[in-house]
Design a protein around this motif. Structure first.
Motif, mmCIF file in Angstrom:
data_model
loop_
_atom_site.group_PDB
_atom_site.id
_atom_site.type_symbol
_atom_site.label_atom_id
_atom_site.label_comp_id
_atom_site.label_asym_id
_atom_site.label_seq_id
_atom_site.Cartn_x
_atom_site.Cartn_y
_atom_site.Cartn_z
ATOM 1 N N LEU A 76 18.725 21.356 -35.666
ATOM 2 C CA LEU A 76 17.322 21.008 -35.480
ATOM 3 C C LEU A 76 16.402 22.186 -35.790
ATOM 4 C CD1 LEU A 76 15.252 18.904 -34.525
ATOM 5 C CD2 LEU A 76 15.521 19.845 -32.238
ATOM 6 N N TRP A 77 16.725 23.381 -35.318
ATOM 7 C CA TRP A 77 15.843 24.515 -35.594
ATOM 8 C C TRP A 77 15.868 24.873 -37.071
ATOM 9 C CZ3 TRP A 77 16.611 29.191 -37.798
ATOM 10 C CH2 TRP A 77 17.901 29.712 -37.851
ATOM 11 N N GLN A 78 17.007 24.672 -37.758
ATOM 12 C CA GLN A 78 17.059 24.948 -39.194
ATOM 13 C C GLN A 78 16.180 23.974 -39.973
ATOM 14 O OE1 GLN A 78 21.198 24.900 -40.238
ATOM 15 N NE2 GLN A 78 21.612 26.858 -39.243
ATOM 16 N N VAL A 79 16.237 22.707 -39.617
ATOM 17 C CA VAL A 79 15.404 21.704 -40.273
ATOM 18 C C VAL A 79 13.932 21.960 -39.979
ATOM 19 C CG1 VAL A 79 14.824 19.243 -40.309
ATOM 20 C CG2 VAL A 79 17.206 19.959 -40.377
ATOM 21 N N ALA A 80 13.612 22.323 -38.744
ATOM 22 C CA ALA A 80 12.223 22.607 -38.383
ATOM 23 C C ALA A 80 11.700 23.823 -39.148
ATOM 24 C CB ALA A 80 12.108 22.830 -36.880
ATOM 25 N N LEU A 81 12.527 24.844 -39.311
ATOM 26 C CA LEU A 81 12.099 26.040 -40.035
ATOM 27 C C LEU A 81 11.853 25.730 -41.509
ATOM 28 C CD1 LEU A 81 11.631 29.112 -39.942
ATOM 29 C CD2 LEU A 81 14.031 29.373 -40.572
ATOM 30 N N VAL A 82 12.747 24.997 -42.133
ATOM 31 C CA VAL A 82 12.561 24.628 -43.543
ATOM 32 C C VAL A 82 11.339 23.731 -43.693
ATOM 33 C CG1 VAL A 82 13.572 23.333 -45.461
ATOM 34 C CG2 VAL A 82 14.954 24.973 -44.199
ATOM 35 N N GLY A 83 11.150 22.803 -42.775
ATOM 36 C CA GLY A 83 9.976 21.941 -42.825
ATOM 37 C C GLY A 83 8.685 22.717 -42.668
ATOM 38 N N LEU A 84 8.696 23.712 -41.802
ATOM 39 C CA LEU A 84 7.504 24.539 -41.605
ATOM 40 C C LEU A 84 7.206 25.371 -42.844
ATOM 41 C CD1 LEU A 84 5.346 25.429 -39.556
ATOM 42 C CD2 LEU A 84 6.889 27.249 -38.882
ATOM 43 N N VAL A 85 8.235 25.964 -43.428
ATOM 44 C CA VAL A 85 8.038 26.807 -44.612
ATOM 45 C C VAL A 85 7.571 25.970 -45.794
ATOM 46 C CG1 VAL A 85 9.250 28.205 -46.326
ATOM 47 C CG2 VAL A 85 9.611 28.630 -43.899
ATOM 48 N N GLY A 141 6.554 22.661 -45.750
ATOM 49 C CA GLY A 141 5.478 21.729 -45.441
ATOM 50 C C GLY A 141 4.135 22.387 -45.229
ATOM 51 N N ALA A 142 4.128 23.582 -44.676
ATOM 52 C CA ALA A 142 2.873 24.280 -44.435
ATOM 53 C C ALA A 142 2.794 25.592 -45.203
ATOM 54 C CB ALA A 142 2.706 24.552 -42.944
ATOM 55 N N GLY A 143 3.923 26.201 -45.464
ATOM 56 C CA GLY A 143 3.940 27.512 -46.101
ATOM 57 C C GLY A 143 3.512 27.488 -47.551
ATOM 58 N N LEU A 144 4.055 26.557 -48.342
ATOM 59 C CA LEU A 144 3.681 26.504 -49.757
ATOM 60 C C LEU A 144 2.222 26.108 -49.964
ATOM 61 C CD1 LEU A 144 6.829 25.130 -51.595
ATOM 62 C CD2 LEU A 144 5.825 27.398 -51.714
ATOM 63 N N PRO A 145 1.708 25.102 -49.268
ATOM 64 C CA PRO A 145 0.269 24.838 -49.417
ATOM 65 C C PRO A 145 -0.606 26.009 -48.951
ATOM 66 C CG PRO A 145 1.345 22.922 -48.510
ATOM 67 C CD PRO A 145 2.352 24.026 -48.513
ATOM 68 N N ALA A 146 -0.180 26.706 -47.914
ATOM 69 C CA ALA A 146 -0.940 27.876 -47.458
ATOM 70 C C ALA A 146 -0.884 28.989 -48.496
ATOM 71 C CB ALA A 146 -0.397 28.369 -46.122
ATOM 72 N N LEU A 147 0.262 29.165 -49.138
ATOM 73 C CA LEU A 147 0.387 30.169 -50.183
ATOM 74 C C LEU A 147 -0.480 29.815 -51.387
ATOM 75 C CD1 LEU A 147 1.946 32.786 -50.810
ATOM 76 C CD2 LEU A 147 3.642 31.367 -51.945
#
Length: 94
Positions: free
Chosen positions: A12-21, A23-29
């Motif tokens: 679960l934490w691995q999926v959440a981390l990938v989703g955060l990176v 899902g939010a990281g690329l648009p923020a970048l």
């Protein structure tokens, strides 16, 4: 029973981390790249004739370089995603 719970929480934490990176990281970048194009702009005003004021602005060299890095990372991430979708079975042997 606790072994299943620990494995589930680990996944679960691995999926959440990938989703955060992704899902939010690329648009923020990408947004950071667009923002860096707007920093340090040089505005030059020129005109031809009475009262004609044409203002143009260009991004600074550092802003262009920062934007290029941000956009390159976004393009590489998208290209990697396409490769995984197309060649996933050959790459990972699923």
């Amino acid at each position: 029973m606790t072994d299943i719970l620990i494995k589930s929480l680990d996944a679960l934490w691995q999926v959440a981390l990938v989703g955060l990176v992704l899902g939010a990281g690329l648009p923020a970048l990408f947004a950071l790249g667009v923002r860096s194009l707007n920093t340090g702009r040089l505005v030059t005003a020129g005109g031809s004739g009475a009262g004609a004021e044409d203002a143009t602005s260009t991004a600074s060299a550092a802003g262009k370089a920062g934007a290029a890095v941000c956009f390159a990372i976004c393009i590489l991430a998208v290209a990697f995603g396409i490769v995984v979708i197309v060649y996933g079975k050959q790459l990972f042997g699923v």
